[in-house]
Design a protein around this motif. Sequence first.
Motif, PDB file in Angstrom:
ATOM      1  N   ILE A 154       0.958  -1.499   0.216  1.00 33.28           N
ATOM      2  CA  ILE A 154       0.106   0.240  -0.194  1.00 33.28           C
ATOM      3  C   ILE A 154       1.018   0.956   0.090  1.00 33.28           C
ATOM      4  O   ILE A 154       1.926   1.393   1.198  1.00 33.28           O
ATOM      5  N   GLY A 155       0.496   2.382  -0.853  1.00 26.49           N
ATOM      6  CA  GLY A 155       1.583   3.554  -1.141  1.00 26.49           C
ATOM      7  C   GLY A 155       1.121   4.442  -0.102  1.00 26.49           C
ATOM      8  O   GLY A 155       1.792   5.108   0.388  1.00 26.49           O
ATOM      9  N   HIS A 156       0.073   4.553   0.487  1.00 29.88           N
ATOM     10  CA  HIS A 156      -0.089   5.058   1.453  1.00 29.88           C
ATOM     11  C   HIS A 156       0.203   5.993   2.787  1.00 29.88           C
ATOM     12  O   HIS A 156       0.886   4.764   2.782  1.00 29.88           O
ATOM     13  N   PRO A 157       0.870   6.670   2.836  1.00 31.82           N
ATOM     14  CA  PRO A 157       1.648   6.832   3.818  1.00 31.82           C
ATOM     15  C   PRO A 157       1.437   6.207   4.708  1.00 31.82           C
ATOM     16  O   PRO A 157       2.453   5.808   5.624  1.00 31.82           O
ATOM     17  N   ASP A 158       0.475   6.347   5.742  1.00 31.42           N
ATOM     18  CA  ASP A 158       0.077   5.572   6.818  1.00 31.42           C
ATOM     19  C   ASP A 158      -0.776   4.616   6.089  1.00 31.42           C
ATOM     20  O   ASP A 158      -2.267   4.863   6.414  1.00 31.42           O
ATOM     21  N   PHE A 165     -10.226   4.288   7.306  1.00 30.26           N
ATOM     22  CA  PHE A 165     -10.886   5.615   7.178  1.00 30.26           C
ATOM     23  C   PHE A 165     -12.002   5.411   5.485  1.00 30.26           C
ATOM     24  O   PHE A 165     -12.718   5.427   5.459  1.00 30.26           O
ATOM     25  N   VAL A 166     -10.929   4.784   4.719  1.00 28.72           N
ATOM     26  CA  VAL A 166     -12.055   4.217   3.600  1.00 28.72           C
ATOM     27  C   VAL A 166     -12.749   2.948   3.172  1.00 28.72           C
ATOM     28  O   VAL A 166     -13.953   2.896   2.644  1.00 28.72           O
ATOM     29  N   LEU A 167     -13.008   2.046   4.698  1.00 25.15           N
ATOM     30  CA  LEU A 167     -13.776   1.068   4.629  1.00 25.15           C
ATOM     31  C   LEU A 167     -14.970   1.221   5.036  1.00 25.15           C
ATOM     32  O   LEU A 167     -15.695   1.371   4.943  1.00 25.15           O
ATOM     33  N   TYR A 206      -6.763   5.007  -3.552  1.00 27.66           N
ATOM     34  CA  TYR A 206      -7.081   5.831  -2.566  1.00 27.66           C
ATOM     35  C   TYR A 206      -5.551   4.883  -1.177  1.00 27.66           C
ATOM     36  O   TYR A 206      -5.133   6.074  -1.356  1.00 27.66           O
ATOM     37  N   LEU A 207      -5.765   3.832  -1.727  1.00 27.13           N
ATOM     38  CA  LEU A 207      -5.247   3.422  -0.607  1.00 27.13           C
ATOM     39  C   LEU A 207      -3.040   3.253  -1.667  1.00 27.13           C
ATOM     40  O   LEU A 207      -1.848   2.876  -1.211  1.00 27.13           O
ATOM     41  N   ASP A 208      -3.729   3.987  -2.617  1.00 26.43           N
ATOM     42  CA  ASP A 208      -1.956   3.495  -3.536  1.00 26.43           C
ATOM     43  C   ASP A 208      -1.935   2.718  -4.138  1.00 26.43           C
ATOM     44  O   ASP A 208      -0.496   2.099  -3.699  1.00 26.43           O
ATOM     45  N   ILE A 209      -2.393   1.570  -4.514  1.00 22.20           N
ATOM     46  CA  ILE A 209      -2.169   0.054  -4.483  1.00 22.20           C
ATOM     47  C   ILE A 209      -1.353  -0.094  -6.389  1.00 22.20           C
ATOM     48  O   ILE A 209       0.014  -0.625  -5.807  1.00 22.20           O
TER      49      ILE A 209
END
Length: 216
Positions: A154-158, A165-167, A206-209
Amino acid sequence: MRAHPTKQARSRETLDRLLDAAQALLADRGLDAATVPAIAKRAGLSVGVVYRRFPDKDTLMRAVYTRFFARASAQTRAQLDPARPRPSVPLDCLLEMMVRGMVAGYRQHRGILRALYLYAQTHHDKRFRRQAERLNVEGIQGIIAMLGDQADRIGHPDPAGAIEFVLLVMAAAMKALIIFDDRVPYPIARTDAQLADELTRMLTRYLDISSSDRAR
């Protein structure tokens, strides 16, 4: 003195019949139609039997709510059990299958979910409303844990915060567009397939997969 096992079994069967009848009535006809006499009739029991188990309709509805979401959480945990054998698939494909399964589940249980959400949202007891919210969040804990195991992709920083959050955003979207679709005059996705596509796109981006996978 301990109760006789046969009596315990009958008592459990009667309770299940009541809760099953209440759940079926809620799913078919909604919250207002689920009166105590209607539930008793559907269960094939007398009204007196209902009141011997539950002092009022509210207590019965709480039991239905708790059992439904507890079962849903247990089913999700079982499906996502790390020890359960599963095919190795790319993360984006896994997310797509997960989203389509969630959309199908919301659609399949639309009637009962609508009734139970309305019941909790309009309840006078703030403590029960908080308990209801906790039960709802518990339903996605297994998914959060499963995605957390894929944090390195996952590329998101957190990753942990982003997953939760996204779920929650996805659950809110499905509640609005499936459970309470009559409240949304101009839905973005007009079919479940379109909704699943849009939610999958939102989730993966959003997760930057994709950027994470390219870095591997």
